[in-house]
Write an enzyme that holds these catalytic residues in place. Structure first.
Site, short mmCIF file in Angstrom:
data_model
loop_
_atom_site.label_atom_id
_atom_site.label_comp_id
_atom_site.label_asym_id
_atom_site.label_seq_id
_atom_site.Cartn_x
_atom_site.Cartn_y
_atom_site.Cartn_z
N HIS A 4 -2.53 -1.27 -3.39
CA HIS A 4 -3.72 -0.44 -3.17
C HIS A 4 -3.62 0.80 -4.05
CE1 HIS A 4 -4.04 -2.21 1.17
NE2 HIS A 4 -4.38 -3.08 0.24
N ASP B 85 -4.16 -5.47 5.70
CA ASP B 85 -4.38 -6.27 4.51
C ASP B 85 -3.17 -7.17 4.27
OD1 ASP B 85 -5.78 -7.20 2.33
OD2 ASP B 85 -5.27 -5.51 1.02
N SER C 154 0.86 -1.18 0.00
CA SER C 154 0.00 0.00 0.00
C SER C 154 0.89 1.23 0.00
CB SER C 154 -0.96 -0.03 1.20
OG SER C 154 -1.87 1.05 1.14
#
Length: 360
Positions: A202, A298, A175
């Site tokens: 992401h 995540d 991310s």
């Protein structure tokens, strides 16, 4: 708790007001100041010493890139770029220069829609105190002193394994801070590995194709934004398309990509957990999962799935992660095989593959 002090730099009066309104709705944030061009912006950053800067790239007097170089060189401060989707190539240049993340305006030329990105910008602002600025500064200096070379021209990838390998797939999730980290890993190889690499970063829709094209130019791998039905084969890198999840299924003796709309419970998109769990199901013990820098958790469920299927898992070390959230949560599961600094991850992948592939 100390509040997050933010300076907003944008030449559009409407955009400035919209961003300030978003920030002022957060009790943990105070807008320390704002500027409508780059020259005024650098004065505000130097004088006010904020915790965070939001930055538009296209401005009069001094553009966002020049301002970003000055900020990172003289008063290193976390910068979030707020950019139109049409400026995707510029966003990745800004990330190379030290910006920690970006927020995509919903569409070009419709300033009112800026209000719809509230959740995205607020989430990224809240993570400012967890940023590893020493690593951001180090990477920015490395890129300036030694920009990555253009990769040699690659032959068209073929759907066959030409060298034995202990792995079928390396699945990488990241991310905040992820794009430069992924670029660093892929550009470290002088020759493509005899396995597939799949990546969930992401990122909103409209940016992942440019990201893939950029990686394709800078690495020896064939890199592309994944499309539904794409075949997963050795030497190919597939990037999950922004705004969607990437999973896999077996079809006629091959493994193909299935691009899925995110489910309501998916907080992070593309979902690293969904990709890792699918790799575990399809590739089983010949899967290596890698969780890189990023906010949130995540990837933690995904590494459990990989280990449950007999595969392996790595996490980026805190020393190199721009944000240690995702790696920390993966490590906390107790199933990660090794914690590795970014600059050694490519070597670790090569070793676990079992192929003597040269590295830079």
């Amino acid at each position: 708790m100390r509040k997050i002090r933010v300076v907003v730099i944008d030449d559009s009066a409407f955009n400035r007001r919209a961003i300030i309104k978003m920030l002022e709705s957060m009790p943990e944030v105070v807008v320390a100041g704002y500027a409508n061009d780059g020259e005024e912006g650098i004065r505000k950053v130097i004088d006010l010493k904020p915790d965070l800067v939001t930055l538009d790239l296209e401005m009069p007097k001094m553009d966002g890139f020049t301002l970003l170089r000055i900020i990172m060189g003289y008063c290193p401060t976390p910068v979030i770029v707020i950019s139109a989707k049409s400026d995707d190539e510029k966003v990745f240049k800004a990330l190379e220069l030290g910006a920690v993340d970006f927020v995509a305006k919903p569409s070009q030329g419709i300033s009112e829609e800026l209000l719809t990105i509230t959740d995205d910008i607020q989430q990224k602002v809240r993570g400012v105190f967890s940023l590893n600025m020493k690593e951001i500064i180090r990477r920015e200096k490395v890129e300036v002193l030694a920009p990555p070379p253009v990769a040699p021209k690659k032959a068209e990838a073929e759907p066959r394994r030409v060298v034995p390998c202990r792995l079928d797939v390396v699945a990488i999730g990241s991310s905040t801070g992820g794009p430069p980290a992924i670029q660093r890993i892929l550009s470290s190889f002088r020759e493509a590995l005899p396995l597939a690499i799949v990546i969930s970063q992401h990122m909103p829709a409209g940016f992942t194709r440019t990201f893939a094209e950029r990686l394709n130019r800078l690495s020896v791998f064939e890199v592309k934004e994944a499309a539904d039905g794409d075949t997963v084969w050795p030497g190919r890198v597939l990037i999950a398309p922004g705004g969607h999840n990437m999973v896999f299924e077996k079809s006629s003796g091959s493994v193909v990509v299935r691009v899925r709309k995110p489910s309501p419970e998916d907080r992070y998109i593309p979902s690293v957990d969904a990709m890792l769990a699918s790799c575990a199901e399809v590739f089983g013990p010949r899967t290596l999962g890698v969780v890189l820098t990023g906010m949130g958790n995540d990837g933690s469920r995904g590494v459990r799935a990989i280990k449950g299927a007999g595969g392996q898992a790595l996490a980026e070390a805190e020393s190199s992660a721009v944000v240690f959230g995702m790696p920390r949560e993966a490590i906390a599961t107790g199933v990660v095989d090794k914690v590795v600094p970014l600059d050694l991850i490519a070597r670790e992948i090569r070793m676990r593959c079992g192929v003597a592939t040269d590295l830079d």
